[in-house]
Each structure stands twice: as structure tokens, then as C-alpha cells.
Write an enzyme that holds these catalytic residues in place. Structure first.
Site, PDB file in Angstrom:
ATOM      1  N   TYR A 135       0.855  -1.204  -0.214  1.00 62.62           N
ATOM      2  CA  TYR A 135       0.027   0.095   0.127  1.00 62.62           C
ATOM      3  C   TYR A 135       0.991   1.388  -0.025  1.00 62.62           C
ATOM      4  O   TYR A 135       1.527   1.509   1.012  1.00 62.62           O
ATOM      5  CB  TYR A 135      -0.877  -0.108   1.385  1.00 62.62           C
ATOM      6  CG  TYR A 135      -1.902   1.017   1.242  1.00 62.62           C
ATOM      7  CD1 TYR A 135      -2.226   1.939   0.182  1.00 62.62           C
ATOM      8  CD2 TYR A 135      -2.776   1.242   2.504  1.00 62.62           C
ATOM      9  CE1 TYR A 135      -3.303   2.772   0.410  1.00 62.62           C
ATOM     10  CE2 TYR A 135      -3.798   2.104   2.544  1.00 62.62           C
ATOM     11  CZ  TYR A 135      -3.816   2.963   1.503  1.00 62.62           C
ATOM     12  OH  TYR A 135      -4.922   3.947   1.527  1.00 62.62           O
ATOM     13  N   LYS A 163      -0.735  -1.396  -4.624  1.00 62.80           N
ATOM     14  CA  LYS A 163      -1.635  -0.506  -4.719  1.00 62.80           C
ATOM     15  C   LYS A 163      -0.983   1.089  -4.705  1.00 62.80           C
ATOM     16  O   LYS A 163      -0.249   1.345  -3.792  1.00 62.80           O
ATOM     17  CB  LYS A 163      -2.823  -0.486  -3.558  1.00 62.80           C
ATOM     18  CG  LYS A 163      -3.692   0.813  -3.579  1.00 62.80           C
ATOM     19  CD  LYS A 163      -4.634   0.119  -2.050  1.00 62.80           C
ATOM     20  CE  LYS A 163      -5.846   1.419  -2.074  1.00 62.80           C
ATOM     21  NZ  LYS A 163      -5.188   2.713  -1.597  1.00 62.80           N
TER      22      LYS A 163
END
Length: 297
Positions: A135, A163
């Protein structure tokens, strides 16, 4: 990892002023997603205010989601924490209720080095056994993943996707190319930042990690389907229609706006966790006007 492609919908996590999760309200939000056709649900992401919830309340949210989804939609669960050992425990909790993968951000008070982040991720992957999605959220963590670090982590067993924040449209092709050159073939490259996500998908991004889809999955799915059909013009038209929401997201933060949306729609009446305050009335009326104009429900 095919579950980390397509549209991942990120709902809020309704809770009271003491940080106790409201299972009934969370189930109502999840019910909108389960039958919609989203590819996964991003539980306890930044929109899900994971950083403000105790381990016990995160478990309550996990158990609620497990029961509400009943295996019909894969769960991607935020497992970020300041300490590596706590992140391991949170990832183990997520694995224990059947989460498909964990979403791990390098949360820290002291700025981290690339080597520290590498060890953090490798340890959580190894000791939890839960597949992890990197992330990259520099606006919150103040740490940015370069292609070299993503490439190193992509070769760690159990780290299965990334991501990233979607760049502005003119930069997305170069960002994708740099990451593709760094990671193994087939490693999914996904994007957040709803206002730039359509262009990231058109450029070849594998996944959209979407705040708006947490409340309005059909709107996100329509854009994704247009991209998959090769109709970039239609995807851009649908994206432009949502510009009033994107403008509100950028002005007030997507978190505050979706809390206001959920309240205005009567889906739940939770407020964001303190010290985050609900939108002031003038901004709330702007949100209400956008919902009416867009006819989102």
C-alpha cells in the site's frame, strides 16, 4: 493474483464515538457491495479508518464482514500498524477469518528507510502467511515506494500486488512502465485516487482501489466495464460525469465526503473518528447537491 485486479470497493467502517464498530451499519454497507459484481471489498482501508480502531474492533469488523460476505466476494483487509509485531498479529487475525489478502502500509512516526520498509513487509508476509498487497500511500505515511523497492518486494514470497496513488493523467503511462519493468510478469499493478483512476485503467492498470465504489459500486463498475470493452471514450464520459464528486474529494478528502454521503442517504449515521470532524454544513450541502444532480443511490 487475480483477485487483486478489477474493482476493489472500499467502504467506511461505521463506529460510535468510543471507536466501537457498529456491525449492523457495516452489514448494510457491505450488502450494497456483495451482489454488485465488484471484484473484491477493501475492508479496513484508509476509508475504513483502520488506524483509528483497536485490534478488538478491527476483529469485530472482520467477523462482521466474514458473515456478511459469506465467501461471495474476496476480502482485502488493511493490516497496517506502527509496530511490525502488531502488523503480524493483525494479518494473522485477517487470515483467521478467511481474508484473501492484506493491505499493508508502512505506517510510522519516524521516517523509514527502504531497507526498514523491506524488512517490515518481508516479516509480516513470512510470519502471518497472509498474502500482502503493498500500500503506497505517501500522502498519509510520508513514504513513497520507488520502482526498485517495489521490484524487491514483488519477489518476496507472499507479496502479491501493489496499490499506488494514481498519477495525473500525463504521468500515468510512465509510472506504469517503470513499475512493469521492475516487477515479475503478471504482478498486479493497481491504483487508488478515484479522480485519476479511469486514466490509470485506460493506460493498462490492473486494478482500481476505489472509495466511490464503497458506496456506489455501479458507478465504478460502469467505468471498469467500458475500459475492458476497449471503449476509452465511454470510460472518460462516465468519469467526467462524476467530476462533481471528484472535486469534492479533492477539496475536503474522500473520507469526509463519503461519511457525509452515507449519512445523507440514510445508510448510516456514523461520524468519522475524532479528531476528524464531519463536514461543516455548507460543504455538506454541496455534497447533497452533487448526490441529487448525479442521481446516485
Amino acid at each position: 493474483m487475480t483477485l487483486l485486479t478489477g474493482l476493489s470497493a472500499f467502504p467506511i467502517t461505521p463506529a460510535d464515538a468510543e471507536g466501537r464498530v457498529d456491525p449492523g451499519a457495516l452489514r448494510a454497507l457491505l450488502a450494497r457491495l456483495v451482489g454488485s459484481g465488484v471484484d473484491s471489498i477493501g475492508l479496513l482501508g484508509s476509508t475504513g479508518t483502520y488506524a483509528y480502531l483497536s485490534r478488538a474492533e478491527r476483529r469485530r469488523a472482520l467477523e462482521t464482514a466474514r458473515d456478511a460476505t459469506a465467501g461471495r466476494v474476496p476480502l482485502l483487509v488493511g493490516v497496517g500498524a506502527l509496530r511490525t509485531d502488531e502488523a503480524v498479529r493483525l494479518a494473522q487475525d485477517a487470515q483467521g477469518v478467511g481474508a484473501a489478502a492484506g493491505l499493508l502500509a508502512p505506517v510510522s512516526y519516524t521516517p523509514l528507510t527502504d531497507d526498514e520498509v523491506f524488512e517490515h513487509f518481508a516479516t509480516v508476509a513470512r510470519e502471518s502467511g497472509l498474502p500482502l498487497c503493498i500500500y503506497d500511500n505517501p500522502g498519509t505515511t510520508h513514504f513513497r515506494f520507488g520502482p526498485d523497492l517495489v521490484g524487491r518486494l514483488a519477489r518476496v514470497p507472499g507479496i502479491v500486488a501493489v496499490k499506488s496513488p494514481a498519477p495525473e493523467p500525463e504521468g500515468v503511462a510512465a509510472h506504469l512502465a517503470a513499475l512493469r519493468a521492475a516487477v515479475p510478469e503478471g504482478f498486479p499493478l493497481g491504483y487508488s485516487g478515484d479522480w485519476n483512476a479511469a486514466e490509470a485503467l485506460i493506460a493498462g492498470g490492473d486494478a482500481w482501489y476505489s472509495v466511490v465504489a464503497g458506496l456506489f459500486p455501479e458507478a465504478g463498475l460502469a467505468i471498469l466495464r467500458a475500459v475492458r470493452a476497449g471503449d476509452a471514450a465511454e470510460a472518460r464520459r462516465l468519469d467526467a460525469r462524476l467530476r462533481p464528486l471528484w472535486d469534492l474529494f479533492r477539496a475536503f478528502s474522500s473520507l469526509r465526503v463519503v461519511y457525509a454521503c452515507a449519512d445523507l442517504m440514510g445508510l448510516c449515521h456514523a461520524a468519522p473518528p475524532r479528531p476528524i470532524l464531519p463536514l461543516p454544513e455548507a460543504a455538506r450541502q454541496r455534497v447533497a447537491g452533487a448526490l441529487r444532480a448525479l442521481d446516485l443511490r
